[in-house]
Structure formats: structure tokens, C-alpha cells
Design an enzyme around this catalytic site. Sequence first.
Site, mmCIF file in Angstrom:
data_model
loop_
_atom_site.group_PDB
_atom_site.id
_atom_site.type_symbol
_atom_site.label_atom_id
_atom_site.label_comp_id
_atom_site.label_asym_id
_atom_site.label_seq_id
_atom_site.Cartn_x
_atom_site.Cartn_y
_atom_site.Cartn_z
ATOM 1 C CD GLU A 209 -3.520 7.642 -2.360
ATOM 2 O OE1 GLU A 209 -2.953 7.593 -3.625
ATOM 3 O OE2 GLU A 209 -3.326 7.300 -1.353
ATOM 4 N N GLY B 19 -1.246 -0.791 -1.049
ATOM 5 C CA GLY B 19 -0.508 0.295 -1.430
ATOM 6 C C GLY B 19 0.942 -0.109 -1.010
ATOM 7 N N GLY B 20 1.101 0.694 0.249
ATOM 8 C CA GLY B 20 2.576 0.486 0.933
ATOM 9 C C GLY B 20 3.493 -0.675 0.808
ATOM 10 C CB SER C 21 -3.086 -0.367 6.564
ATOM 11 O OG SER C 21 -2.888 1.045 6.407
ATOM 12 C CG ASN D 275 -2.324 2.087 -6.291
ATOM 13 O OD1 ASN D 275 -1.522 2.429 -7.058
ATOM 14 N ND2 ASN D 275 -2.981 2.818 -5.545
ATOM 15 C CD1 TRP D 276 3.149 -1.219 -6.412
ATOM 16 C CD2 TRP D 276 4.431 -1.456 -8.095
ATOM 17 N NE1 TRP D 276 3.801 -2.784 -6.241
ATOM 18 C CE2 TRP D 276 4.310 -2.837 -7.429
ATOM 19 C CE3 TRP D 276 5.324 -1.402 -9.358
ATOM 20 C CZ2 TRP D 276 4.992 -4.019 -8.202
ATOM 21 C CZ3 TRP D 276 6.041 -2.495 -10.014
ATOM 22 C CH2 TRP D 276 5.639 -3.637 -9.161
ATOM 23 C CD GLU E 104 -8.204 0.944 -2.129
ATOM 24 O OE1 GLU E 104 -7.088 0.267 -1.817
ATOM 25 O OE2 GLU E 104 -7.874 2.151 -2.660
ATOM 26 C CG HIS F 6 -6.738 5.248 -5.188
ATOM 27 N ND1 HIS F 6 -6.396 6.014 -4.013
ATOM 28 C CD2 HIS F 6 -6.247 3.965 -4.726
ATOM 29 C CE1 HIS F 6 -5.620 5.408 -3.072
ATOM 30 N NE2 HIS F 6 -5.739 4.214 -3.462
HETATM 31 C C1 PEP Z 1 -4.049 2.051 -1.694
HETATM 32 O O1 PEP Z 1 -3.592 2.928 -2.251
HETATM 33 O O2 PEP Z 1 -5.029 1.532 -2.399
HETATM 34 C C2 PEP Z 1 -3.738 1.497 -0.437
HETATM 35 C C3 PEP Z 1 -4.660 0.801 0.164
HETATM 36 O O3 PEP Z 1 -3.014 1.856 0.258
HETATM 37 P P1 PEP Z 1 -2.090 1.150 1.624
HETATM 38 O O4 PEP Z 1 -2.089 -0.265 1.337
HETATM 39 O O5 PEP Z 1 -0.813 1.670 1.621
HETATM 40 O O6 PEP Z 1 -2.866 1.577 2.758
#
Ligand code: PEP
Length: 251
Positions: free
Chosen positions: A97, A234-235, A213, A9-10, A167, A95
Site C-alpha cells: 500500500e 491485515g483484516g 488474506s 498490521n492494523w 505479500e 508494504h
Molecule cells: C496486509 O495488509 O499486509 C495484509 C496481508 O492484509 P490482509 O490480511 O487483509 O490481506
Amino acid sequence: MRKPLIAGNWKMHNNLAETIELLNGLKRELLDFDGVDILACPTYTVLSDAKDILLDSNIKLGAQDLYWEEKGAFTGEISAAMIKDVGCEFVIIGHSERRKYFQETNDSVNKKLNAALTQELTPIVCVGETLAEREEDKTTEVIKDQLAQGLKDVTAENILKLVIAYEPVWAIGTGKTATPQQAQQIHKFIRDWLKDTYDFDTAEQVRILYGGSVKPSNIKDLMKEPDVDGGLVGGASLEVVSFSEIVKGSI
Ligand code: PEP
């Protein structure tokens, strides 16, 4: 047998040039790598170019959201048909966010996933509790509501066409990962909910991803858990090396 899925997920990162570089790097690193479904979800504005780059690759394309109406006066919104038209196979729905910053609710999640299914897109439906909810011991209650309302009236036939992502909000972008045991506990809770709501065989076929993460250093242990079928990343999906290592580490 559920095929693992690793999805990047960019978010609102990467302009066109950066996306092209990242996709070409991933193509090189992951050439001929199968056994895992690999998915990139860049921002809307680069989807068309991403589709062209990924045409001859094993990396699938997804969007990060959609709007449930088919067309009309909805300034700024993008329909499921438009996402399909540009070459996506997947779309992330609900999501945390989106829930936190854009007032997404379980009801809007339900409308969006139905719109996605109508266009034969695979929705990745996100659920997860906040830190406060976990500390108040409300995790399973919250997840159950998100499933019951978000997946309301989804038939057994359609539940097989979607992916669920657990998540925990407290683990997203924080560097704090749920332990494999914490993830498994909720993944099992989700699968049990699917068994109760649908049936055993159906529930056994639905892929449940963990997100929060995910890194090269923790993917192997997460994937050892019986109900963890992949990751929503994500990251760590923004770098060729770390995303490729997560994909390779998932089997
Ligand atoms: C995400 O945005 O779905 C996510 C899991 O981010 P991160 O891996 O950065 O925690």
C-alpha cells in the site's frame, strides 16, 4: 530453528479506545502463549499508549513505516529514532500500500530499512507481485528486483536482523489467499536468493512471513510449508478472536 512470527498490521484502523480494547483482549487470549512471536503494529498516534498496555505482556510493538532521515524539516514524517523512543521493536517497510499510494520504491525501502537497523529496530521488508505481474509470468523477476534493490548492500550480519514478508498484492485485503503451494514456491525462491547472495546458514535463519488474506482457516496449512515462518495479517488481525486463533494456529 526459526521461531514463528505472527504480525498484525492494523493499517489506518482503530482510534485509541478501540486499540486499547483490542490489545487488552489479545493480552487476555494470548496470556502465557509462547513459541510464537506476536506483534501488533497499530497506527502512530496510539503507539505510546500501546507500549504501556503491552509492558507486561508477550505481545511486541511495531510501527507501519518510518522516514529515513534522522531529524529535520520533513513535515509529517517520523524517524526511526522516534519509533524506537516510543517503544517499538519492529517496523514494517515497503508494504504494497505504501508502494501503490505513496510512491515507495525499492530505493526508499533500502534507505528506510537501513535507518531502522541503525536504531536496532527489526524491519519487516515486504515484497510481492501484482496480479498483472503474476499473469505475465513476472513474479520471480519482480521479487528478485525487490530483494536485490531493496536489500542492496545489507550485510550478512544485518540480514539476520530483519524479516521478509512475501505479500502477493492480489491477495491483500481481497479474500484471495495464495495456496500454501504458491506461497511455498515464492518463499523458497526468496530463501534460495538469500543462499546465493549470502550463504546457506544465514539464509536458513531468516524468517519469511506470508501475507495476503491470512485467516484462522488457512494459517495451519500455510504454516505446514517448510519456508513459511509466520504471517503478516491485515483484516483478520483487527478482531481479538480471529487474531488469537491465527496465533494459536501457527504452531
Ligand atoms: C496486509 O495488509 O499486509 C495484509 C496481508 O492484509 P490482509 O490480511 O487483509 O490481506
